[in-house]
Design a protein around this motif. Structure first.
Motif, PDB file in Angstrom:
ATOM      1  N   LEU A 167       0.849  -1.188   0.000  1.00 13.19           N
ATOM      2  CA  LEU A 167       0.000   0.000   0.000  1.00 13.19           C
ATOM      3  C   LEU A 167       0.889   1.244   0.000  1.00 13.19           C
ATOM      4  O   LEU A 167       1.923   1.271   0.669  1.00 13.19           O
ATOM      5  CB  LEU A 167      -0.898   0.023   1.239  1.00 13.19           C
ATOM      6  CG  LEU A 167      -1.857  -1.159   1.391  1.00 13.19           C
ATOM      7  CD1 LEU A 167      -2.489  -1.159   2.772  1.00 13.19           C
ATOM      8  CD2 LEU A 167      -2.938  -1.115   0.323  1.00 13.19           C
ATOM      9  N   ARG A 168       0.463   2.243  -0.760  1.00 12.70           N
ATOM     10  CA  ARG A 168       1.181   3.530  -0.732  1.00 12.70           C
ATOM     11  C   ARG A 168       0.516   4.420   0.305  1.00 12.70           C
ATOM     12  O   ARG A 168      -0.687   4.694   0.235  1.00 12.70           O
ATOM     13  CB  ARG A 168       1.172   4.174  -2.107  1.00 12.70           C
ATOM     14  CG  ARG A 168       1.847   5.548  -2.132  1.00 12.70           C
ATOM     15  CD  ARG A 168       2.155   6.037  -3.537  1.00 12.70           C
ATOM     16  NE  ARG A 168       3.345   5.370  -4.086  1.00 12.70           N
ATOM     17  CZ  ARG A 168       3.315   4.437  -5.028  1.00 12.70           C
ATOM     18  NH1 ARG A 168       2.152   4.027  -5.527  1.00 12.70           N
ATOM     19  NH2 ARG A 168       4.436   3.867  -5.462  1.00 12.70           N
ATOM     20  N   LEU A 169       1.302   4.864   1.277  1.00 13.33           N
ATOM     21  CA  LEU A 169       0.832   5.743   2.339  1.00 13.33           C
ATOM     22  C   LEU A 169       1.235   7.165   1.970  1.00 13.33           C
ATOM     23  O   LEU A 169       2.423   7.454   1.807  1.00 13.33           O
ATOM     24  CB  LEU A 169       1.447   5.330   3.674  1.00 13.33           C
ATOM     25  CG  LEU A 169       1.027   6.094   4.937  1.00 13.33           C
ATOM     26  CD1 LEU A 169       1.159   5.200   6.162  1.00 13.33           C
ATOM     27  CD2 LEU A 169       1.871   7.364   5.142  1.00 13.33           C
ATOM     28  N   SER A 170       0.246   8.043   1.828  1.00  8.64           N
ATOM     29  CA  SER A 170       0.510   9.435   1.461  1.00  8.64           C
ATOM     30  C   SER A 170       0.155  10.348   2.616  1.00  8.64           C
ATOM     31  O   SER A 170      -0.883  10.178   3.273  1.00  8.64           O
ATOM     32  CB  SER A 170      -0.312   9.819   0.227  1.00  8.64           C
ATOM     33  OG  SER A 170       0.011   8.986  -0.872  1.00  8.64           O
ATOM     34  N   LEU A 171       1.027  11.318   2.866  1.00 11.32           N
ATOM     35  CA  LEU A 171       0.838  12.292   3.937  1.00 11.32           C
ATOM     36  C   LEU A 171       0.454  13.651   3.348  1.00 11.32           C
ATOM     37  O   LEU A 171       0.720  13.932   2.170  1.00 11.32           O
ATOM     38  CB  LEU A 171       2.122  12.429   4.753  1.00 11.32           C
ATOM     39  CG  LEU A 171       2.516  11.182   5.560  1.00 11.32           C
ATOM     40  CD1 LEU A 171       3.920  11.333   6.122  1.00 11.32           C
ATOM     41  CD2 LEU A 171       1.520  10.928   6.684  1.00 11.32           C
ATOM     42  N   PRO A 172      -0.156  14.520   4.159  1.00 12.40           N
ATOM     43  CA  PRO A 172      -0.585  15.825   3.658  1.00 12.40           C
ATOM     44  C   PRO A 172       0.547  16.669   3.085  1.00 12.40           C
ATOM     45  O   PRO A 172       0.315  17.508   2.221  1.00 12.40           O
ATOM     46  CB  PRO A 172      -1.199  16.489   4.903  1.00 12.40           C
ATOM     47  CG  PRO A 172      -1.635  15.357   5.756  1.00 12.40           C
ATOM     48  CD  PRO A 172      -0.624  14.279   5.536  1.00 12.40           C
ATOM     49  N   ASP A 173       1.778  16.454   3.552  1.00  7.25           N
ATOM     50  CA  ASP A 173       2.887  17.264   3.050  1.00  7.25           C
ATOM     51  C   ASP A 173       3.428  16.780   1.700  1.00  7.25           C
ATOM     52  O   ASP A 173       4.408  17.314   1.173  1.00  7.25           O
ATOM     53  CB  ASP A 173       4.022  17.308   4.073  1.00  7.25           C
ATOM     54  CG  ASP A 173       4.669  15.936   4.312  1.00  7.25           C
ATOM     55  OD1 ASP A 173       4.282  14.962   3.645  1.00  7.25           O
ATOM     56  OD2 ASP A 173       5.562  15.850   5.185  1.00  7.25           O
ATOM     57  N   GLY A 174       2.793  15.738   1.145  1.00  4.81           N
ATOM     58  CA  GLY A 174       3.197  15.228  -0.162  1.00  4.81           C
ATOM     59  C   GLY A 174       4.173  14.076  -0.111  1.00  4.81           C
ATOM     60  O   GLY A 174       4.478  13.477  -1.152  1.00  4.81           O
ATOM     61  N   SER A 175       4.702  13.762   1.064  1.00  5.73           N
ATOM     62  CA  SER A 175       5.628  12.625   1.175  1.00  5.73           C
ATOM     63  C   SER A 175       4.849  11.309   1.166  1.00  5.73           C
ATOM     64  O   SER A 175       3.640  11.281   1.424  1.00  5.73           O
ATOM     65  CB  SER A 175       6.467  12.738   2.444  1.00  5.73           C
ATOM     66  OG  SER A 175       5.645  12.749   3.591  1.00  5.73           O
ATOM     67  N   SER A 176       5.550  10.240   0.870  1.00  4.33           N
ATOM     68  CA  SER A 176       4.876   8.939   0.796  1.00  4.33           C
ATOM     69  C   SER A 176       5.817   7.824   1.231  1.00  4.33           C
ATOM     70  O   SER A 176       7.043   7.964   1.194  1.00  4.33           O
ATOM     71  CB  SER A 176       4.365   8.666  -0.627  1.00  4.33           C
ATOM     72  OG  SER A 176       5.443   8.574  -1.539  1.00  4.33           O
ATOM     73  N   PHE A 177       5.209   6.726   1.657  1.00  2.89           N
ATOM     74  CA  PHE A 177       5.914   5.512   2.042  1.00  2.89           C
ATOM     75  C   PHE A 177       5.171   4.326   1.439  1.00  2.89           C
ATOM     76  O   PHE A 177       4.035   4.459   0.974  1.00  2.89           O
ATOM     77  CB  PHE A 177       5.948   5.357   3.571  1.00  2.89           C
ATOM     78  CG  PHE A 177       6.606   6.483   4.305  1.00  2.89           C
ATOM     79  CD1 PHE A 177       7.961   6.455   4.581  1.00  2.89           C
ATOM     80  CD2 PHE A 177       5.866   7.592   4.735  1.00  2.89           C
ATOM     81  CE1 PHE A 177       8.574   7.497   5.272  1.00  2.89           C
ATOM     82  CE2 PHE A 177       6.466   8.632   5.420  1.00  2.89           C
ATOM     83  CZ  PHE A 177       7.830   8.580   5.685  1.00  2.89           C
ATOM     84  N   ILE A 178       5.810   3.174   1.485  1.00  5.44           N
ATOM     85  CA  ILE A 178       5.147   1.919   1.118  1.00  5.44           C
ATOM     86  C   ILE A 178       4.986   1.081   2.383  1.00  5.44           C
ATOM     87  O   ILE A 178       5.935   0.928   3.160  1.00  5.44           O
ATOM     88  CB  ILE A 178       5.955   1.139   0.065  1.00  5.44           C
ATOM     89  CG1 ILE A 178       6.028   1.926  -1.242  1.00  5.44           C
ATOM     90  CG2 ILE A 178       5.335  -0.243  -0.170  1.00  5.44           C
ATOM     91  CD1 ILE A 178       4.710   2.152  -1.947  1.00  5.44           C
ATOM     92  N   VAL A 179       3.775   0.555   2.576  1.00  4.21           N
ATOM     93  CA  VAL A 179       3.509  -0.353   3.689  1.00  4.21           C
ATOM     94  C   VAL A 179       3.356  -1.757   3.115  1.00  4.21           C
ATOM     95  O   VAL A 179       2.518  -1.984   2.233  1.00  4.21           O
ATOM     96  CB  VAL A 179       2.231   0.046   4.453  1.00  4.21           C
ATOM     97  CG1 VAL A 179       2.068  -0.847   5.676  1.00  4.21           C
ATOM     98  CG2 VAL A 179       2.271   1.511   4.853  1.00  4.21           C
ATOM     99  N   MET A 180       4.194  -2.678   3.577  1.00  8.62           N
ATOM    100  CA  MET A 180       4.039  -4.082   3.184  1.00  8.62           C
ATOM    101  C   MET A 180       3.211  -4.797   4.241  1.00  8.62           C
ATOM    102  O   MET A 180       3.468  -4.670   5.430  1.00  8.62           O
ATOM    103  CB  MET A 180       5.389  -4.789   3.056  1.00  8.62           C
ATOM    104  CG  MET A 180       5.256  -6.265   2.638  1.00  8.62           C
ATOM    105  SD  MET A 180       6.731  -7.274   2.943  1.00  8.62           S
ATOM    106  CE  MET A 180       7.857  -6.605   1.741  1.00  8.62           C
ATOM    107  N   ASP A 181       2.237  -5.549   3.778  1.00  5.66           N
ATOM    108  CA  ASP A 181       1.420  -6.388   4.649  1.00  5.66           C
ATOM    109  C   ASP A 181       1.631  -7.833   4.201  1.00  5.66           C
ATOM    110  O   ASP A 181       1.192  -8.230   3.124  1.00  5.66           O
ATOM    111  CB  ASP A 181      -0.055  -5.989   4.524  1.00  5.66           C
ATOM    112  CG  ASP A 181      -0.975  -6.845   5.389  1.00  5.66           C
ATOM    113  OD1 ASP A 181      -0.460  -7.659   6.181  1.00  5.66           O
ATOM    114  OD2 ASP A 181      -2.204  -6.708   5.257  1.00  5.66           O
ATOM    115  N   ALA A 182       2.327  -8.593   5.010  1.00  8.07           N
ATOM    116  CA  ALA A 182       2.652  -9.976   4.677  1.00  8.07           C
ATOM    117  C   ALA A 182       2.085 -10.884   5.760  1.00  8.07           C
ATOM    118  O   ALA A 182       2.641 -10.950   6.864  1.00  8.07           O
ATOM    119  CB  ALA A 182       4.163 -10.158   4.569  1.00  8.07           C
ATOM    120  N   PRO A 183       0.971 -11.566   5.501  1.00 11.36           N
ATOM    121  CA  PRO A 183       0.364 -12.419   6.529  1.00 11.36           C
ATOM    122  C   PRO A 183       1.392 -13.378   7.133  1.00 11.36           C
ATOM    123  O   PRO A 183       1.986 -14.185   6.400  1.00 11.36           O
ATOM    124  CB  PRO A 183      -0.719 -13.178   5.762  1.00 11.36           C
ATOM    125  CG  PRO A 183      -1.020 -12.327   4.574  1.00 11.36           C
ATOM    126  CD  PRO A 183       0.265 -11.644   4.218  1.00 11.36           C
TER     127      PRO A 183
END
Length: 320
Positions: free
Chosen positions: A29-45
């Motif tokens: 999932l791409r996590l976006s913040l109000p300041d325009g920065s972003s991260f990737i969240v990995m979800d691995a069961p």
């Protein structure tokens, strides 16, 4: 996940959207913040995927100067990772006749950094058992499950002989760090110090040509065979200069490269069928003819592949 992002990562007021589709149980999932920065969240069961190898190999790659995503936060018990965002433009989207020389040059240089700088001695071995197990996916999932082919004894023996020869060729090569999925879907083009490298958690110690043939005879995009040979020889020269291979390997190199490709393409064709039947992911079925077509093509100069290529031409490709 949102509780973890709040409590452990200190992130709030973010939006989440799917970042990519993966041929495994992991999701991104791409996590976006109000300041325009972003991260990737990995979800691995955790009952299906282990994040520890991803974290381990990411550190090795970055230590070798390869642009793998930084791991900012991790919760291995829940299967969550907060990662650097390497963007959304993969090599598959960026490759064209104008860009391919630059992009493949960058990718081969990064590959050489992996092979020359990473000690693979404590990684899992790409041994005969694993090589044969992978090729059996072609038989079990594509031929039997997907196409419903009934093989006679001669055809079964031909496949066993071919599988054994391909495994033997892989094992006689110099053994190095192998990414194991080094192709256009897993390389990101629009990052600093390109390529950005993804999907490396299954890395092993294995054959020197494996990642090169994955890149140059890609299941998702193809190039003229003479051009592929030219790139392959460029890779060989890099490998000799880096001490990964020796001058005396020259006579064997292209033979190893061709047979390694055949092993990988049998495996990939089986995986594509398995993704359709087991996981409900049917988008890869259209890549099977290209993938198996490489084996038919390369058999024109590798006589030992001729029976396998003839079988694919007569029995498999028409049935697809």
């Amino acid at each position: 996940m949102e509780k973890w992002l709040n409590a452990s990562c200190g992130l709030r007021d973010f939006s989440l959207e799917p970042a990519s589709e993966d041929a495994s149980f992991r999701s991104y999932l791409r996590l976006s913040l109000p300041d325009g920065s972003s991260f990737i969240v990995m979800d691995a069961p955790p009952d299906k995927e282990d994040c520890a190898p991803f974290v381990n190999v990411a550190g090795r790659l970055r230590g070798a100067g390869v642009h793998a995503p930084a791991v900012y936060q991790q919760d291995l018990q829940q299967g969550f990772l907060l990662l650097e965002d390497l963007g959304s433009c993969s090599y598959l989207e960026a490759l064209n006749e104008d860009s391919v020389e630059r992009l493949y040059g960058d990718a081969l240089a990064a590959l050489m950094s992996m092979q020359a700088c990473i000690d693979p001695s404590d990684l899992p071995e790409y041994d005969e058992t694993l090589l044969l197990q992978e090729m059996s996916l072609f038989l079990d999932w594509l031929l039997l499950k997907h196409l419903g082919l009934a093989l006679d004894q001669e055809e079964q023996q031909m496949l066993e002989t071919a599988f054994a020869a391909l495994a033997a060729s892989a094992l006689e090569q110099p053994q190095v760090f192998v990414h194991r999925d080094y192709h256009s879907r897993n390389l990101m083009a629009q990052v600093e110090h390109a390529p950005g490298v993804l999907d490396f958690q299954d890395a092993v110690r294995g054959p020197v040509t494996y990642d090169a043939v994955s890149l140059l005879r890609d299941c998702y995009v193809s190039w003229p065979s003479l051009q592929v040979d030219e790139w392959a020889w460029g890779f060989f020269q890099l490998a000799v200069q880096s001490g990964v291979m020796r001058d005396e390997h020259e006579d064997s190199f292209l033979h190893w490269f061709d047979l390694m490709g055949a092993q990988r393409h049998l495996k990939a064709a089986g995986i594509f069928a398995r993704l359709h039947h087991r996981d409900g992911k049917s988008g890869y079925l259209g890549d099977i003819p290209r993938t198996l077509g490489y084996i038919v093509e390369v058999a024109q100069r590798r006589e030992q592949l001729a029976p396998l290529a003839d079988f694919i031409s007569r029995r498999v490709l028409p049935a697809l």
